[in-house]
Design an enzyme around this catalytic site. Structure first.
Site, PDB file in Angstrom:
ATOM      1  N   LYS A 265       0.850  -1.200   0.000  1.00  0.00           N
ATOM      2  CA  LYS A 265       0.000   0.000   0.000  1.00  0.00           C
ATOM      3  C   LYS A 265       0.878   1.240   0.000  1.00  0.00           C
ATOM      4  O   LYS A 265       2.004   1.204   0.489  1.00  0.00           O
ATOM      5  CB  LYS A 265      -0.867   0.020   1.275  1.00  0.00           C
ATOM      6  CG  LYS A 265      -2.011  -0.965   1.296  1.00  0.00           C
ATOM      7  CD  LYS A 265      -2.818  -0.820   2.579  1.00  0.00           C
ATOM      8  CE  LYS A 265      -3.956  -1.815   2.647  1.00  0.00           C
ATOM      9  NZ  LYS A 265      -4.987  -1.633   1.620  1.00  0.00           N
ATOM     10  N   ARG A 339     -10.285 -11.595   1.877  1.00  0.00           N
ATOM     11  CA  ARG A 339     -11.122 -12.650   1.280  1.00  0.00           C
ATOM     12  C   ARG A 339     -10.408 -13.998   1.312  1.00  0.00           C
ATOM     13  O   ARG A 339     -11.052 -15.039   1.409  1.00  0.00           O
ATOM     14  CB  ARG A 339     -11.535 -12.237  -0.143  1.00  0.00           C
ATOM     15  CG  ARG A 339     -10.391 -12.051  -1.093  1.00  0.00           C
ATOM     16  CD  ARG A 339     -10.772 -11.232  -2.327  1.00  0.00           C
ATOM     17  NE  ARG A 339     -10.850  -9.786  -2.042  1.00  0.00           N
ATOM     18  CZ  ARG A 339     -11.162  -8.863  -2.949  1.00  0.00           C
ATOM     19  NH1 ARG A 339     -11.446  -9.205  -4.183  1.00  0.00           N
ATOM     20  NH2 ARG A 339     -11.197  -7.593  -2.614  1.00  0.00           N
TER      21      ARG A 339
END
Ligand code: BES
Ligand code: MN
Ligand code: ZN
Length: 491
Positions: A265, A339
Site C-alpha cells: 500500500k 477474502r
C-alpha cells in the site's frame, strides 16, 4: 482494557438533592414540564431552573440535548444538567440524552434523576458508551471512569434492563479496544490471548495454530501470513446457551495489520490498517455480550488472525494457492487478503459446525467506502429473510447497513486463466466482486450474509455513541438479531 463506568440504579430519594456533590441531571419535557425531582431542585436553586426551561435557548435545544448550569446557588452540586426529553422517549432519544450527559460529565460522577421518565437503561447505555476513551497508551490520562447513578421510580425494571444493556456495552467496548489497539501490541498472539481469557465468562475458546491449519488444508488463509513474524491463527469461540440445536456462526476477518504485502500500500494513511481486524473485533464483542447476558442461543464465533507483511517469504502476485475447500486461487494482488482469510474460515465453520446460518464481517474493501461512506456498512446476502432480519435489527440499533446486489455477471469477473478463480475482479464493483469471491466458499442453501464494514468500523469523526476511532459497529445489531431470531423464548 477500558473499564465501563459503574451504573447504579437507585430508588428515587429527593432528600439527597441539597447535599449531593457530583453533577446532577434532571429531565425537562419539550414543552418545559419538570417532574417532581426537577421541581424540588429548582426550588432549592431559587427557581433558576424554571427560568432555563422557559428560555428561548431551551426552546431551540434539540431532544436529548443537555444544557449546563455551573455552580448553581442553593445546592452542593457543582453542575446541574437539564436534558430535554419527553416522558416516553424513543430508544434513540434516550441514548442521545445519555451521550449528551457523557460529554458534559467527562469522568466525574453523575446522578441522573430519572423519576418517572422511561428508558433509563438506554440513557445509562448512551452515557457509558459515549464516555468511552481509548487511553491505554496515554501516560498522563488516568483511567478513572467515574460512576453513573440513576434514580428512578421503577428501580427493579430499570435494573433488569440495565443488566442487559451493560452486557451489550461491555461487548462494544471490547470490540473498540481491540480495534483501536496498535498492531505492535495486538499481534495475532495477543489477540488470541485476549480471546482465550473469555473462558472466564463461560465461553469455550480454542486456538488453532499453524500446524493445525496446515493439516486442515487452509492454504488460502496461510498464504496471507507468510511474510509476517507473527504466526497465523484461527480462534473458535463457542457459546452454548441454547440446548442441542445447531449453532449460528459469526466469522470475522482479523488482519492485525495490512501493509498490502508485496502489493504494498502507499504510505499515506497506512497506519489506519491497524483496524483491519475490525471484523474479528465485532465477532469477539458479540461473543462477549452473549456470554455476559447468558443468551439462550448457540452461537459460534470464528476469527482468522493473520498479519499481511512483505518479506522474502511473502506470497507473490501471481502465486496460486489451494483453499481448504479444494478450489485453487490465483493471488493476483496480495492486498486483497481479507477474502483469502475468510474463504478458509467460512469453509471450516460450515464443515465443522453445520450452522443454521453464517454472517461474516470484514473491513474488506476501500470500494465500499467510495460507495457508502462512513454511514452504512455494505450488506451482501444470498438469503432475503436473513438479510432483512439483520437490516431491521441494525435499524433498531441505529447502526447503518445497506444491501448491495450480487449475481452471476459479477462472479464472472473473478474467473482466472490458470486457476479456479483469481482474488481480484478489477476496479469496477470492487466490493461486489469481493462478496462474490466469498460466496464461492458458501455451501448451496446455507443462509449467509457478508458485512463489509471498512467504512464503519473506525471513523475519523465522532458518531452518536462513540468518539472518533473504533465504533464497535455491529455488536448491538448482531446481539439483537440473535435475541430476536435465534434465542429460545421462555414461555
Ligand atoms: N483492508 C483493506 C480494505 C480497507 C480499505 C479497509 C480502507 C479499511 C479502509 C483490504 O484488504 C484491501 O486492501 N482491499 C483492497 C482490494 C483491492 C486490492 C482489490 C482495496 O480496497 O483497495
Ligand atoms: Mn488489503
Ligand atoms: Zn485488509
Amino acid at each position: 482494557m477500558t473499564d465501563l463506568p459503574t451504573v447504579r440504579i437507585l430508588e428515587t430519594d429527593l432528600s439527597v438533592l441539597p447535599s449531593h456533590e457530583g453533577a446532577i441531571v434532571v429531565f425537562a419535557t419539550p414543552d418545559g414540564k419538570l417532574d417532581q425531582g426537577a421541581r424540588k431542585l429548582s426550588t432549592l436553586m431559587k427557581k433558576s431552573l424554571l427560568r432555563l426551561v422557559e428560555s428561548e435557548a431551551f426552546e431551540s435545544a434539540k431532544i436529548g440535548e443537555a444544557m449546563v448550569m455551573s455552580y448553581p446557588v442553593g445546592i452542593a452540586a457543582g453542575k446541574v444538567m437539564v436534558v430535554k426529553l419527553g416522558r416516553r422517549p424513543s430508544v434513540e432519544e434516550a441514548r442521545k440524552a445519555g451521550a449528551s450527559i457523557a460529554k458534559v460529565r467527562g469522568t466525574s460522577d453523575v446522578l441522573i434523576m430519572g423519576g418517572a421518565t422511561s428508558r433509563m437503561a438506554d440513557v445509562a447505555y448512551g452515557c457509558a458508551l459515549r464516555g468511552y476513551a481509548f487511553t491505554a497508551h496515554k501516560t498522563a490520562d488516568q483511567d478513572a471512569v467515574g460512576a453513573i447513578d440513576v434514580m428512578t421510580n421503577a428501580p427493579d425494571e430499570v435494573q433488569a434492563a440495565t443488566d442487559v444493556m451493560m452486557a451489550i456495552a461491555e461487548g462494544v467496548v471490547f470490540t473498540r479496544d481491540l480495534t483501536n489497539e496498535p498492531a505492535n501490541v495486538l499481534t495475532t498472539k495477543e489477540f488470541a490471548n485476549r480471546l482465550k481469557e473469555m473462558e472466564n465468562i463461560g465461553l469455550t475458546v480454542e486456538v488453532l495454530e499453524e500446524d493445525k491449519l496446515e493439516e486442515l488444508g487452509m492454504g488460502s488463509l496461510l498464504c496471507v501470513g507468510l511474510g509476517s513474524a507473527s504466526p497465523s491463527k484461527v480462534v473458535v469461540m463457542q457459546w452454548n446457551g441454547g440446548g442441542d440445536e445447531a449453532p449460528f456462526a459469526l466469522v470475522g476477518k482479523g488482519v492485525v495489520f495490512d501493509t498490502g504485502g508485496i502489493s504494498l500500500k502507499p504510505a499515506g494513511g497506512m497506519e489506519d490498517m491497524t483496524m483491519d481486524m475490525g471484523g474479528a473485533g465485532v465477532v469477539s464483542g458479540v461473543m462477549k455480550t452473549l456470554a455476559l447476558r447468558k443468551a439462550k442461543a448457540n452461537v459460534v464465533g470464528l476469527v482468522g488472525l493473520v498479519e499481511n507483511m512483505p518479506s522474502d517469504r511473502a506470497t507473490r502476485p501471481g502465486d496460486v494457492v489451494t483453499s481448504m475447500k479444494g478450489d485453487t486461487i490465483e493471488v493476483i494482488n496480495t492486498d486483497a487478503e481479507g477474502r483469502l482469510v475468510l474463504a478458509d474460515v467460512l469453509w471450516y465453520a460450515q464443515e465443522r459446525f453445520k450452522p443454521t446460518g453464517v454472517i461474516n464481517l470484514a473491513t474488506l474493501t476501500g470500494a465500499i467506502i467510495v460507495g457508502l461512506g462512513h454511514e452504512n456498512a455494505g450488506a451482501f446476502s444470498n438469503d432475503d429473510t436473513l438479510c432483512n432480519r439483520f437490516l431491521k435489527a441494525a435499524g433498531a440499533e441505529g447502526e447503518g447497513a445497506w444491501r448491495m446486489p450480487m449475481g452471476a455477471a459479477y462472479d464472472a469477473k473473478i474467473k482466472s486463466r490458470i486457476a479456479d478463480m483469481k482474488n481480484v475482479g478489477g476496479r469496477d464493483a470492487g466490493s461486489i466482486t469481493a462478496a462474490q469471491f466469498l460466496q464461492r466458499f458458501i455451501k448451496d442453501d446455507m443462509p449467509w450474509m457478508h458485512l463489509d464494514i471498512a467504512g464503519v468500523a473506525s471513523v475519523k469523526a465522532e458518531t452518536a455513541l462513540a468518539p472518533a476511532g473504533a465504533t464497535g459497529w455491529g455488536v448491538a445489531a448482531l446481539n439483537r438479531l440473535i435475541a430476536d431470531v435465534y434465542e429460545t423464548k421462555e414461555t
